[in-house]
Design a protein around this motif. Sequence first.
Motif, mmCIF file in Angstrom:
data_model
loop_
_atom_site.group_PDB
_atom_site.id
_atom_site.type_symbol
_atom_site.label_atom_id
_atom_site.label_comp_id
_atom_site.label_asym_id
_atom_site.label_seq_id
_atom_site.Cartn_x
_atom_site.Cartn_y
_atom_site.Cartn_z
ATOM 1 N N HIS A 1 0.804 -1.307 -0.142
ATOM 2 C CA HIS A 1 0.047 -0.089 0.001
ATOM 3 C C HIS A 1 0.835 1.481 0.040
ATOM 4 C CE1 HIS A 1 -3.985 -1.925 0.675
ATOM 5 N NE2 HIS A 1 -3.346 -2.673 1.641
ATOM 6 N N VAL B 1 -4.774 -3.059 -2.554
ATOM 7 C CA VAL B 1 -6.015 -2.472 -2.177
ATOM 8 C C VAL B 1 -6.745 -3.413 -1.154
ATOM 9 C CG1 VAL B 1 -6.722 -1.188 -4.354
ATOM 10 C CG2 VAL B 1 -7.308 -3.720 -4.026
ATOM 11 N N ASP B 2 -7.284 -2.734 -0.226
ATOM 12 C CA ASP B 2 -8.381 -3.470 0.763
ATOM 13 C C ASP B 2 -9.876 -3.197 0.113
ATOM 14 O OD1 ASP B 2 -5.878 -4.008 2.101
ATOM 15 O OD2 ASP B 2 -6.010 -2.403 3.295
ATOM 16 N N ASP C 1 -5.734 -11.670 5.700
ATOM 17 C CA ASP C 1 -6.091 -10.429 5.344
ATOM 18 C C ASP C 1 -7.181 -10.409 4.190
ATOM 19 O OD1 ASP C 1 -5.929 -7.628 5.477
ATOM 20 O OD2 ASP C 1 -3.707 -7.362 4.834
ATOM 21 N N HIS D 1 -7.748 -7.924 1.429
ATOM 22 C CA HIS D 1 -6.540 -7.399 0.807
ATOM 23 C C HIS D 1 -6.167 -8.318 -0.471
ATOM 24 C CE1 HIS D 1 -2.076 -5.725 1.025
ATOM 25 N NE2 HIS D 1 -1.987 -7.024 0.430
HETATM 26 ZN ZN LIG Z 1 -3.970 -4.431 2.389
#
Ligand SMILES: [Zn+2]
Length: 259
Positions: free
Chosen positions: A183, A197-198, A238, A241
């Motif tokens: 990021h 990106v999340d 995550d 993500h």
């Molecule tokens: Zn992330």
Amino acid sequence: MITISASVGRLGVNRPDDVSKVQDLLHRAGMNPGPVDHIAGPRTIAAINGYQQHILRAPDGRVDANGLTLHRLNAAITRAAPPRSPSRIQPSQVQQAPAPSRVAALAPSSKAMRTDWTGDSEAWPQDKKLASLDPVFRRQIEPILSQLRTEGFKPKIIFAWRSVAKQLVLHRQGRTKVLFSFHNAQTPQGIPNALAVDVVDERWGWNEPNCHVFFKALGRIGKMHGLVWGGDWTSFRDWAHLQGRQNSALRQVKRESGL
Ligand SMILES: [Zn+2]
């Protein structure tokens, strides 16, 4: 179509006329090889290498006469609109989301002219978050978001680019395990160029159990497009993500970000 007679860059033949053509192409593609001086010095090689990060798995810092790098550089300048003076850009245009074809043509240096990258990137609107992504990565993410919408989801980007300072805050809060992440990727000039990106579904966020229906779709479609999904990590899942590189590339990306 600009052609060269022999290779330019690291271990290249480096004929002066070819070098200046490549330097000019790099400038027009938004890279900074330094002045067009016909010499393939460290800045020229670094700019070639930096450009290749977007298109090759193993950048070699060299442009070959019939190679992919020259082909892509030519394609980039053909796509790019003619340069415009920053003074002609109205404030309203800065807020506006560029059309997709225009976005695709934007090199990081042109992003710098158009956009104010200060402030809390978590609070930026969706189009600005998209614009903070590495251009090649963004072209992978956009169809993924479209596909999710087609499947009835409501994808919302929580994070695209974020500063290292913000990364430290999240680290202290236990929201990330690393002090530098994809990021945080930026150009050496400090322009956001994120490789991660999340994304959540705006209806559910991280709320169980529905969020996992979304995250599984995110992982499935993201991986179909060749991306790495954080939901596959066994040490720290995550779920939201997606990233454009393998974790093993993190140190290199950090170096290229000038961090
Ligand atoms: Zn992330």
